[in-house]
Design an enzyme around this catalytic site. Structure first.
Site, PDB file in Angstrom:
ATOM      1  N   HIS A 158     100.529   5.876 140.553  1.00 39.76           N
ATOM      2  CA  HIS A 158      99.439   6.551 139.844  1.00 39.76           C
ATOM      3  C   HIS A 158      99.966   7.895 139.328  1.00 39.76           C
ATOM      4  O   HIS A 158     100.629   8.607 140.080  1.00 39.76           O
ATOM      5  CB  HIS A 158      98.250   6.811 140.779  1.00 39.76           C
ATOM      6  N   CYS A 176     106.527  -6.486 153.405  1.00 43.43           N
ATOM      7  CA  CYS A 176     106.428  -7.178 154.681  1.00 43.43           C
ATOM      8  C   CYS A 176     107.826  -7.683 155.059  1.00 43.43           C
ATOM      9  O   CYS A 176     108.707  -7.797 154.216  1.00 43.43           O
ATOM     10  CB  CYS A 176     105.448  -8.332 154.596  1.00 43.43           C
ATOM     11  N   SER A 196     104.962  -7.906 149.052  1.00 41.13           N
ATOM     12  CA  SER A 196     103.704  -7.126 149.138  1.00 41.13           C
ATOM     13  C   SER A 196     103.430  -6.388 147.825  1.00 41.13           C
ATOM     14  O   SER A 196     103.057  -7.039 146.880  1.00 41.13           O
ATOM     15  CB  SER A 196     103.607  -6.240 150.373  1.00 41.13           C
TER      16      SER A 196
END
Lengths: 133, 133
Positions: free
Chosen positions: A74, A89, A69
Site C-alpha cells: 500500500h 506458509c 500465501s
C-alpha cells in the site's frame, strides 16, 4: 499453518516515484520480485485511489496472491509512506529465505529514509514476533 | 502509516465447510463481513488451488482490498487450518474497532477448535506486537 510474515512500514519515500503512483509500475516490480524470489504467483490485483476530499488519498493498493500465501503493498504518496507485507506458509518446505529476499528487494526499490521491519511467526506453536531492526 | 494489523491462525476447522473449499462461499462471507464492519472494499480476488502431488493443497486463497488496507484469508482444508489477516490504516480516523469486529466475525464463521490471534501495531512510532490470547 506455520509460516513467516514479514512487515515493513516505510517513511520518507519520494512521492513522485512511479512505484508510488502508477499501478503498472508497482505491478511490474512485484511480479519481477516474486519471480526472482522463486515464489509462485497465482493472481494479482492492483487499485489506484482517486483523490477524495476526506483524506486526499492518491496512492496504490495491490496484492499478489502466492501459492505460498501473499504479498501486499500500500502506498501513500501524500505522506511519503509505504507498507509491505510478505507472508509465506511453510507447507512442504521452509520458504523463509525467499520471503526475506522478496522483502529486501521491495524495500530497496522504494529507497525509504527509514524502515520499520517486523517478523511475525505464524501458526499455532510459533513464538510470535521478533523485530528485525 | 500507523494502523492495526490483526492476524488469526486457526486450527481444527471442519474440512468440509463450504468456506474451506468454495471460493464463492468465502467471497460472500468476506463481502458481507467487510460491509457489516463499515469498511470500504475497492477490489477482491479469490483463487482455488487444484490438488497437486507435492503438497495436496486444495484450499482457497483470497483477498479483499480495502480503502483502509486489506483483508486476506487462506484455507488448508487438508490440515483443518485457516489464516486471516485484517490490516487497517488509521488515516483520518481510528479504524481499530472495525478491524476487531471484522476479525471476530470471520473467526466465528470458521468455528475453529483453537485460534491464535495476534495484534501488530503498524507504523514508524508504534509499539509493535501484543498477543490477544
Amino acid at each position: 499453518m506455520n509460516g513467516l510474515h514479514l512487515t515493513a512500514d516505510l517513511n520518507g519515500v519520494e512521492a513522485t516515484l512511479p512505484l508510488m503512483l502508477d499501478p503498472e509500475a508497482l505491478r511490474a516490480l512485484c511480479q519481477r520480485a516474486v519471480e526472482q524470489a522463486d515464489l509462485g504467483a497465482v493472481g494479482e490485483l492492483f487499485h489506484r485511489f482517486e483523490p477524495v476530499p476526506c483524506c486526499e488519498q492518491t496512492g496504490i493498493t495491490g496484492v499478489v496472491l502466492l501459492a505460498e500465501s501473499h504479498l501486499a503493498v500500500h502506498t501513500w504518496p501524500e505522506l511519503g509512506g509505504v507498507t509491505v507485507d510478505v507472508y509465506v506458509c511453510n507447507l512442504g518446505q521452509d520458504n523463509s529465505a525467499k520471503a526475506e529476499a522478496l522483502m529486501g528487494w521491495l524495500v530497496a526499490a522504494f529507497a525509504p529514509r527509514d524502515a520499520r521491519l517486523q517478523r511475525l511467526q505464524r501458526g499455532a506453536q510459533s513464538p510470535g514476533l521478533s523485530p528485525i531492526r
